[in-house]
Every structure is written in structure tokens, then in C-alpha cells.
Design an enzyme around this catalytic site. Sequence first.
Site, PDB file in Angstrom:
ATOM      1  N   HIS A   4      10.387   1.710   2.764  1.00 24.90           N
ATOM      2  CA  HIS A   4       8.677   1.497   2.932  1.00 24.90           C
ATOM      3  C   HIS A   4       8.517   0.297   1.905  1.00 24.90           C
ATOM      4  O   HIS A   4       9.261  -0.276   0.949  1.00 24.90           O
ATOM      5  CB  HIS A   4       8.070   2.559   2.919  1.00 24.90           C
ATOM      6  CG  HIS A   4       8.061   3.386   1.432  1.00 24.90           C
ATOM      7  ND1 HIS A   4       7.701   2.898   0.383  1.00 24.90           N
ATOM      8  CD2 HIS A   4       8.714   4.639   1.535  1.00 24.90           C
ATOM      9  CE1 HIS A   4       8.200   3.814  -0.634  1.00 24.90           C
ATOM     10  NE2 HIS A   4       8.648   4.972   0.112  1.00 24.90           N
TER      11      HIS A   4
ATOM     12  N   HIS B   4       9.754   0.666  -1.640  1.00 24.35           N
ATOM     13  CA  HIS B   4      10.875   0.007  -2.046  1.00 24.35           C
ATOM     14  C   HIS B   4      11.246  -1.527  -2.106  1.00 24.35           C
ATOM     15  O   HIS B   4      11.897  -1.775  -2.800  1.00 24.35           O
ATOM     16  CB  HIS B   4      12.018   0.557  -0.780  1.00 24.35           C
ATOM     17  CG  HIS B   4      12.200   2.034  -0.845  1.00 24.35           C
ATOM     18  ND1 HIS B   4      11.619   2.647   0.331  1.00 24.35           N
ATOM     19  CD2 HIS B   4      12.836   3.209  -1.349  1.00 24.35           C
ATOM     20  CE1 HIS B   4      12.009   4.236   0.101  1.00 24.35           C
ATOM     21  NE2 HIS B   4      12.788   4.366  -0.986  1.00 24.35           N
TER      22      HIS B   4
ATOM     23  N   LEU C  96       3.334   5.747  -1.724  1.00 28.72           N
ATOM     24  CA  LEU C  96       3.870   5.595  -0.658  1.00 28.72           C
ATOM     25  C   LEU C  96       5.411   6.576  -1.152  1.00 28.72           C
ATOM     26  O   LEU C  96       5.805   6.437  -1.851  1.00 28.72           O
ATOM     27  CB  LEU C  96       4.382   4.148  -0.357  1.00 28.72           C
ATOM     28  CG  LEU C  96       3.160   3.043  -0.158  1.00 28.72           C
ATOM     29  CD1 LEU C  96       3.843   1.721   0.269  1.00 28.72           C
ATOM     30  CD2 LEU C  96       2.212   3.724   0.969  1.00 28.72           C
TER      31      LEU C  96
END
Length: 282
Positions: free
Chosen positions: A30, A33, A185
Site C-alpha cells: 500500500h 510501503h 495504513l
Amino acid sequence: MQVVHTITDLRAALAGVQRPAFVPTMGNLHEGHLSLVRLARQRADVTVASIFVNRLQFLPHEDFDSYPRTFDADCAKLEAEGCSIVFAPGEKDLYPEAQTFKVQPDPALADILEGHFRPGFFTGVCTVVMKLFQAVFATTGGGVAVFGQKDYQQLMVIRRMVQQFALPIDIVAASTARADSGLALSSRNGYLSDEQRVQAMALSQALKTLAAAARQGGNLAELEARAMADLRARGWEPDYLTVRQRSDLLAPTDASQGDLVALGAARLGGSNGTRLIDNLEF
Ligand code: PAF
């Protein structure tokens, strides 16, 4: 972008490369990363990202089997970010035999918080990260490795491991990427229903409230208990919501001293629900 699956092929791809930047991941990438990859690219000409879901860091009842594996989509995202090499070993490539030698992190740091609720987790993480570091850096004179601050304790454990083993690797911390709601996230956010995604912002809010109250003074144990009770009333099952010293993750002797971090882990959706973690330095 080159995709390699074995340590031999990775080392061949890295022939002649000095000090690459490395982003270890378990895939299902996501924006968080990808922000690590961007940071890595600022630090080196060659960037390696690994994709490997590490069985050793999952407890038997955890989500190893169902952990989302999205290899093609991950590779497309990494290519779009300008990543040079993807290292995606199979289980037999990284663990050709049972891994009976393990990296045992300092229990004072690794058996608290996450390590308390997920026994053996950091041994699994340190063991695979040491193996990945060997795979990437053994022939390159070391390099840079980027880890997200969302996994705050993991980052500290890895830093300590690198320091104690004198590994020639600079550890770079990337700040936590968040949705507009404040939700950190995480690959595990994919397990949340739309309704839970809205509810999930309560974890970062609880940490903000706890940090603000701790800053004002008062009994930390009481503030933490209240924060846990508030979250429970909203349908969560918290493992911990706590204020710790950034230096060693122990309880502060004096909460007005600064350099603190509020850390939380809680499950949304009942005892088999989704476990999320977050933290806030203050
Ligand atoms: O943070 C993760 O995704 C994992 O713990 C890591 C560092 C890739 C090791 O498996």
C-alpha cells in the site's frame, strides 16, 4: 525492474553494486510501503524490495495462511516507483531446511508489548531480517534498510540488532502513512468492512487523547486504563494502550520528561477480528 527468487540470483543481480537501499516487506503493498521505497531511492542508486510472508513470525492461530498475497499487483506498484530489484524468495529458498538457528532479541525490549501478546514474534522477525540482510548486503559492503515507524517496536528491535551485531547497515525510519481519517495504513486494513474502516480511526484518536492527557500530567496507569475502557466501549478489544519512553519502551518514571511514545494494539470485530497497531510520539 528485475524480479529474482533465489539468493544466488539476487547476488548476481547485485554484482558490482555498492551499498544498495533495501525495503523488506511481506507484500500486499500500500501507499505506506511505497513511501518506504521512495525514501530508499533517495538513499541509493539501486533499490531492492523483498516480498516474503515469513511463517516464523506468525503464531499458529494467526493469519499466515490467509495473509493477502498480491504478487503481480505488488510488482506493478514497485516498478511504477522505480524499484530496481524485487527479491521474492519461495519458502524453500529462504528456509531450505528447518530454521533451528534463530536470532534471539533482548527480552527486555522484545518480550514486552507486541512480544508479550505475540510470543516469539520478534525472534521470527529478527531471524528473517538477518537472513534477508545477508542475502542483500553480504556482497555489497552493507547499505541502507528502510523500516516503517508504524511498527515502532519492530524498528527499535532491528536497530538494536544492527547495532549489537555491528552490521554495516544504516537503518532509516519512515513516518507512518495515514488515511485522511488518521487510520494508519496497514495490509491488515484490507480485512476491515467499510463500517469498520470508519470505526478504525478510533485507535489513532485514542492515542492522541492519551498522549494529550499524559502531557497534562496525572496518573499514567489511570489514564491508560481509561483509554482502554473508552476503546472497549466502542466495540474494540484492546491488548494495550500505553505511554512509554522512546529510548527503551519502558514505563516513564516521570511523564513530564518528554521523549515519550503512546503505543496501542487492539482488535476490531471481536476476538477473531482484525488486530491493528499504531503509535504516536510526543
Ligand atoms: O514489517 C514487516 O512487514 C515484516 O515484519 C518484515 C520486516 C518484512 C519481516 O518479515
